[in-house]
Write an enzyme that holds these catalytic residues in place. Structure first.
Site, PDB file in Angstrom:
ATOM      1  N   ASP A 210       0.935  -1.147   0.212  1.00 16.58           N
ATOM      2  CA  ASP A 210       0.004   0.015  -0.040  1.00 16.58           C
ATOM      3  C   ASP A 210       0.848   1.246  -0.101  1.00 16.58           C
ATOM      4  O   ASP A 210       1.918   1.428   0.753  1.00 16.58           O
ATOM      5  CB  ASP A 210      -0.933   0.002   1.286  1.00 16.58           C
ATOM      6  CG  ASP A 210      -1.895   1.264   1.547  1.00 16.58           C
ATOM      7  OD1 ASP A 210      -2.711   1.422   0.396  1.00 16.58           O
ATOM      8  OD2 ASP A 210      -1.691   2.106   2.218  1.00 16.58           O
ATOM      9  N   GLU A 250       0.590  -1.381  -5.490  1.00 12.59           N
ATOM     10  CA  GLU A 250      -0.480  -0.149  -5.664  1.00 12.59           C
ATOM     11  C   GLU A 250       0.062   0.969  -5.896  1.00 12.59           C
ATOM     12  O   GLU A 250       0.464   1.410  -4.901  1.00 12.59           O
ATOM     13  CB  GLU A 250      -1.537  -0.552  -4.412  1.00 12.59           C
ATOM     14  CG  GLU A 250      -2.694   0.341  -4.499  1.00 12.59           C
ATOM     15  CD  GLU A 250      -2.735   1.692  -3.544  1.00 12.59           C
ATOM     16  OE1 GLU A 250      -3.660   2.444  -3.751  1.00 12.59           O
ATOM     17  OE2 GLU A 250      -1.711   1.823  -2.874  1.00 12.59           O
TER      18      GLU A 250
END
Length: 513
Positions: A210, A250
């Site tokens: 993330d 991501e």
């Protein structure tokens, strides 16, 4: 357009990653679908049986209900006891892939490590782990240096805090509750490896990195996707592979960045797919989607909606790639955003941009179902396109249940993304599973999970407003025929070489509810 095999390129010069099932995965918060990890497993083994090969469990660490819905854990190595234990996670992983988040860029300002720095300042052994303005700009920063920093929200990424009695500008890319870490330090790597070790010991075999794009902060750059970022990502990939896990990166940005990143990691998101599908199904124009099908990475995780908003930057031009056009021109992107707002009855406008907190510059906050005007037929068609495009399809729990924008939750929290983060009761789940649009999705998901053709070769054919997306493996085939202008579709598949019709648009409603 050439046919595309389903191969996944290997990450060069690092230990090879283990194989991961390529069938559909569910994305869900354990507390918002089921209630905890064990009951989420019960849904996957019960009414959702056969539809999913895996599940991405959104942050379940302590606490799962912080200021950023778990993306600000105080302890990233512990399952929040309100959701279960590591034994529950290992049981969830029995027979399926489990993905979990490694929050690479930051930790909670309430973490024990940062609280020690607040109290003791530079005397804390954790002090080097946390970034301040001076960490990156030890000789001071000019106005040009600060203006160059890329951030997904307005304003500068700093928060004034008192550390050991001294006022400092702490680097906070996202919110003041999320303090950025300095991956140049031993302390940061000790922390990150402890997180990876805890997750892989708990049965997690895919790690979603993330906000990794923001980790490589360097003076003289925009502090986003720098060469340092690539080096840090490579180091995490190597550590993950050594522990039997794959890595999904991501990153929102220009589509060419995704193509480049895909060559260096196991998996990337296809964030361009959702706006291209919306554009196609609201205009009848398949040309941009057709172009993307010819150049997109094969090692992609496909989505329509996620716990975040619908990305726009992923199909547009970007300051990060000056002079490079996007997959859609700016006028088409502006028109698409307005259609989403119109289709949602204006509710997405209330949840997006300056209208709500957690402001993002590149996303529209809206359920995918509302973005298509609650038109069941076009909505199921959108899901079918996702399932037939090469990659690992992930289906967000609100999307699976054809959920509408949760304006009550938005009013309660003021957080724009919460319109697409509904907390489902058991009765609401049961009612949703009986809806034609949900039953049709489950039929398609079970086909995608079990049919051998999807392990073969992908053959896309696009002509005007119509397309045929076809998979073949030996004598077995599965194909989707569609008309983007009318929303008509049909899915055909073979069983032992004999073709049958699996699903058509007549199986779902043809107009908004």
């Amino acid at each position: 357009m050439t046919d595309q095999p389903a191969a996944t390129p290997a990450v060069p010069d690092v230990p090879p990653a283990p194989a991961v099932r390529t069938g559909p995965q569910l994305i869900a918060y354990a507390d918002r679908l089921g209630g905890d990890v064990a009951r989420l497993a019960g849904l996957l083994d019960g009414p959702l049986a056969g539809a999913f090969d895996g599940v991405h469990v959104l942050p379940f660490f302590t606490p799962f209900d912080g200021t950023d819905a778990g993306f600000d854990p105080r302890d990233h190595t512990v399952v929040d006891p309100r959701l279960g234990t590591w034994d529950d996670v290992r049981r969830l992983a029995d027979g399926r892939t489990v993905m979990a988040d490694v929050i690479v860029n930051h930790v909670s300002a309430e973490s024990a490590q940062f609280q020690d720095v607040r109290e003791r300042g530079d005397a804390s052994p954790w002090a080097p782990m946390f970034l301040t303005l001076g960490s990156v700009f030890p000789d001071g920063a000019t106005e040009q240096d600060l203006a160059r920093i890329y951030r997904p929200r307005p304003g500068l990424p700093f928060t004034a805090m008192t550390l050991g009695g001294e006022r400092r500008l702490v680097w906070t890319t996202f919110t003041p509750d999320q303090v950025d870490i300095d991956l140049r330090t031993t302390q940061a790597w000790d922390y990150l490896t402890s997180v990876v070790d805890a997750l892989t010991a708990g049965g997690v075999t895919v790690l979603r990195l993330d906000a990794v794009g923001y980790t490589g902060k360097e003076a003289g750059t925009d502090c986003f996707m720098t060469p340092a970022t690539a080096a840090y990502t490579r180091r995490i990939v190597e550590h993950a592979h050594a522990r039997g896990a794959q890595v999904l990166v991501e990153v929102h940005g220009h589509y060419l960045q995704q193509v480049e990143i895909a060559q260096t990691v196991d998996l990337v998101y296809d964030f361009a797919l959702p706006p291209l599908v919306l554009h196609a199904l609201t205009t009848g124009d398949l040309a941009p989607l057709d172009r993307w099908l010819g150049i997109r990475p094969a090692n992609a995780v496909t989505v329509l909606d996620t716990h975040d908003g619908i990305g726009i930057v992923d199909v547009g031009p970007s300051d990060l790639r000056p002079g490079e056009p996007g997959l859609l021109p700016p006028a088409d992107i502006d028109a698409l955003v307005e259609r989403i707002h119109d289709n949602s009855g204006g509710t997405s406008r209330q949840a997006t941009g300056a209208a709500a907190s957690n402001l993002d510059l590149y996303q529209v906050n809206c359920t995918f179902y509302d973005a298509l005007g609650r038109d069941d037929r076009r909505y199921v068609l959108a899901r079918l396109v996702q399932l037939f495009v090469p990659g690992i399809p992930q289906v967000y729990y609100v999307g699976l249940l054809a959920g509408e924008n949760d304006m009550d939750l938005l009013a309660a929290t003021g957080v724009g993304r919460d319109v697409n983060r509904h907390r489902y009761t058991d009765d609401e789940v049961a009612a949703a599973l009986d809806r034609p649009a949900v039953r049709a999705q489950l039929t398609a998901l079970r086909l995608r999970t079990t049919h051998p053709a999807f392990g073969g070769t992908f053959h896309p054919e696009v002509t005007g407003t119509t397309a045929r997306l076809r998979w073949t493996s030996g004598a077995e085939t599965a194909e989707l025929e569609l008309d983007a202008a009318t929303g008509a579709f049909a899915v055909h598949a073979t069983t032992h070489g004999v073709s049958r019709t699996v699903l058509t648009d007549s199986d779902v409603a043809s107009s908004p509810a």
